[in-house]
Design a protein around this motif. Structure first.
Motif, short mmCIF file in Angstrom:
data_model
loop_
_atom_site.label_atom_id
_atom_site.label_comp_id
_atom_site.label_asym_id
_atom_site.label_seq_id
_atom_site.Cartn_x
_atom_site.Cartn_y
_atom_site.Cartn_z
N UNK A 201 38.69 66.22 9.72
CA UNK A 201 39.88 67.06 9.54
C UNK A 201 39.51 68.28 8.70
N UNK A 202 40.16 69.37 9.03
CA UNK A 202 39.77 70.66 8.46
C UNK A 202 39.71 70.64 6.93
N UNK A 203 38.51 70.90 6.42
CA UNK A 203 38.28 71.01 4.97
C UNK A 203 38.71 69.77 4.18
N UNK A 204 38.75 68.62 4.85
CA UNK A 204 39.21 67.38 4.21
C UNK A 204 37.98 66.52 3.89
N UNK A 205 37.70 66.37 2.60
CA UNK A 205 36.46 65.69 2.20
C UNK A 205 36.53 64.18 2.43
N UNK A 206 37.74 63.59 2.35
CA UNK A 206 37.85 62.15 2.65
C UNK A 206 37.49 61.91 4.12
N UNK A 207 38.00 62.80 4.97
CA UNK A 207 37.72 62.66 6.40
C UNK A 207 36.23 62.88 6.68
N UNK A 208 35.62 63.85 6.00
CA UNK A 208 34.18 64.07 6.18
C UNK A 208 33.39 62.83 5.73
N UNK A 209 33.79 62.26 4.60
CA UNK A 209 33.08 61.07 4.09
C UNK A 209 33.18 59.91 5.09
N UNK A 210 34.37 59.78 5.70
CA UNK A 210 34.54 58.71 6.72
C UNK A 210 33.57 58.91 7.88
N UNK A 211 33.42 60.14 8.32
CA UNK A 211 32.52 60.42 9.43
C UNK A 211 31.06 60.19 9.02
N UNK A 212 30.73 60.59 7.79
CA UNK A 212 29.35 60.39 7.31
C UNK A 212 29.02 58.90 7.18
#
Lengths: 417, 85
Positions: free
Chosen positions: A178-189
């Motif tokens: 999700x755009x500029x959302x670090x929780x969402x980035x962490x989930x993907x990582x």
């Protein structure tokens, strides 16, 4: 299709016409609808002279030639019409002719290409650089050249189509956060843990004008041992103390795994470039198809680009003026109580809401009043936030900005009441 | 065609497009994103399903749908409306 106006370009990509040489059966009918046809008339309007801040177009609305204040071109620093850049292009044309006449690896590399690549690598604080004749192909080709099936490619959901297409071509597993959302980035990582992973972000997001949360993204990339790819299409030559881009703005220019930029925006020419470590660039020269199998950029363009880089970086005057103009326009637009979203850059959206009808009514009036400010409709932006998008230029005068704001007040502000 | 049959079509394309997923894994109350679908995967599942079901619904009307069940409901409503015309 009863409710023809509810359809958009998002609905016709899938083509199941039995005749492969025909578009989807309902696409032509949709296009021929007078309302849709009218919306399409805003596309491909002809500019009749340089894309300066006051330019002339032949309007598709009424076929009239019209002098316009230009808030739409990407000529952010006015370099496409800069006399020194034009002179440099003339000189390159006289010396080298019109085309490179070959792919870079065989006969398309001129001394000019080597010089430009070296200067750009130094500018971006990377070891080497690859030049592309086309910006979209550069972004796409870089991703296709780096990633393979079995790799993971994690992108901000607002990343440009060129990155998405590059991911598709590469065969890597693509995950969008999700755009500029670090929780969402962490989930993907978490999902890509243990696999070769590249995370792509943009310096300035092109439809909203907001910036990547680069320090946070970089921290997560380190934590998960993923590499970072930054697309600085709308930020190179403008952001940072030396104009190196948003990475420099955050003091992180030497921490980028790969840095991409276009030549068609602030540089005022056409093409793209990718900077990274020398080993990766060497590898990409062999495996990035738009580089390997495409004619090198025209020497005329490269001559102009060398001068653009010089003019934009010899002092800060152009970008200082850009930010002065951006601040002036933003203040005036905010005083008009317009919704500018979360813009932090020279890309300023004026969000008008969900009504496509209102968007195009306003667009018509704006154009007839002499302001070149294009509407941006779904699916380029969400259906609830259709908008106009301003591209600020360092070359705008106060008079031009005041006149533009008057038109915006008369048409958009009054239209929203 | 009833909702179960519509759901079966959607499920078939989810299984075709998403890796490492079994029939029994799919809970209709969840989103395709919960099973690792990206936006391109979702476009593929929706486009293939609509083609098989011979319906066409504007994407702008599908933006707020959260679950697989809601998608099947939307398809069913569209097919019922078509049948009643």
């Amino acid at each position: 299709m009863d409710e023809i106006l509810n359809y958009s370009l998002a609905d016709f990509q899938y083509n199941d016409n039995p005749d492969v040489l025909e578009p989807p059966e309902d696409f032509e009918a949709w296009l021929q609808n007078p309302r849709i046809n009218y919306c399409f008339s805003f596309f491909e309007q002809q500019l009749l002279c340089m894309p300066r801040t006051t330019t002339e177009i032949k309007s598709n609305l009424d076929q009239q030639k019209r002098k316009m204040i230009n808030l739409t071109s990407y000529n952010y620093l006015g370099l496409s019409s800069h006399p020194e850049v034009i002179q440099a292009a003339h000189e390159a044309l006289d010396k080298y002719g019109t085309g490179a006449s070959g792919a870079p690896l065989l006969s398309g590399t001129f001394d000019l290409h080597i010089k430009l690549a070296k200067k750009l690598a130094e500018f971006k604080e990377q070891e080497d650089c690859l030049l592309f004749s086309n910006g979209l192909a550069g972004n796409m080709g870089a991703i296709q050249g780096i990633l393979r099936k079995g790799d993971f490619f994690i992108l901000d959901e607002k990343c440009h189509k060129s990155l998405v297409d590059g991911g598709t071509l590469s065969g890597a597993k693509m995950l969008f956060f999700q755009h500029n959302d670090m929780d969402s980035l962490a989930q993907m990582l978490e999902k890509s843990k243990g696999k070769r992973t590249l995370v792509a972000v943009e310096g300035v997001y092109s439809m909203d004008g907001d910036l990547v949360k680069l320090p946070e993204v970089l921290e997560l990339c380190h934590q998960y041992q993923a590499a970072i790819y930054i697309d600085e299409a709308h930020s190179t030559l403008m952001f940072g103390p030396n104009g190196k881009g948003v990475a420099e703005h955050f003091g992180l220019e030497d921490k980028m795994g790969v840095s991409f930029g276009t030549f068609s925006k602030s540089f005022g020419v056409v093409g793209g470039f990718v900077c990274s470590n020398a080993r990766l660039i060497r590898y990409m020269k062999c495996y990035s198809s738009p580089f390997h199998f495409s004619c090198a950029p025209s020497p005329v363009m490269v001559g102009a680009l060398l001068k653009s880089l010089e003019v934009a970086t010899r002092d800060s005057s152009l970008r200082d003026k850009l930010w002065e103009n951006t601040a002036y326009l933003k203040k005036n637009l905010l005083d008009l109580k317009l919704d500018l979203g979360k813009t932090e850059s020279q890309v300023i959206p004026i969000i008008i809401g969900s009504s496509g009808e209102k968007l195009f009514q306003m667009a018509t009036e704006i154009q007839k009043r002499g302001l070149f400010l294009q509407p941006v409709d779904f699916p380029a932006v969400p259906a609830h936030s259709r908008r106009f998008r301003i591209s600020v230029s360092s070359q705008l005068t106060k008079e031009e900005m005041d006149k533009a704001c008057n038109i915006i007040e008369d048409v958009i502000v009054k239209g929203l009441k | 065609m009833d909702k179960e049959q519509i759901y079966a079509v959607v499920k078939k394309y989810i299984l075709e497009n998403l890796e490492d997923l079994q029939d029994s894994d799919i809970d209709p109350q969840k989103s395709m994103k919960d099973y690792g679908a990206n936006s391109l995967d979702i476009i593929e599942v929706v486009s293939c399903s609509m083609r098989e079901l011979k319906i066409k619904i504007p994407r702008s009307e599908l933006a707020d749908i959260k679950t697989i069940d809601e998608l099947a409901d939307k398809f069913l409503a569209n097919m019922s409306a078509e049948a009643n015309q």
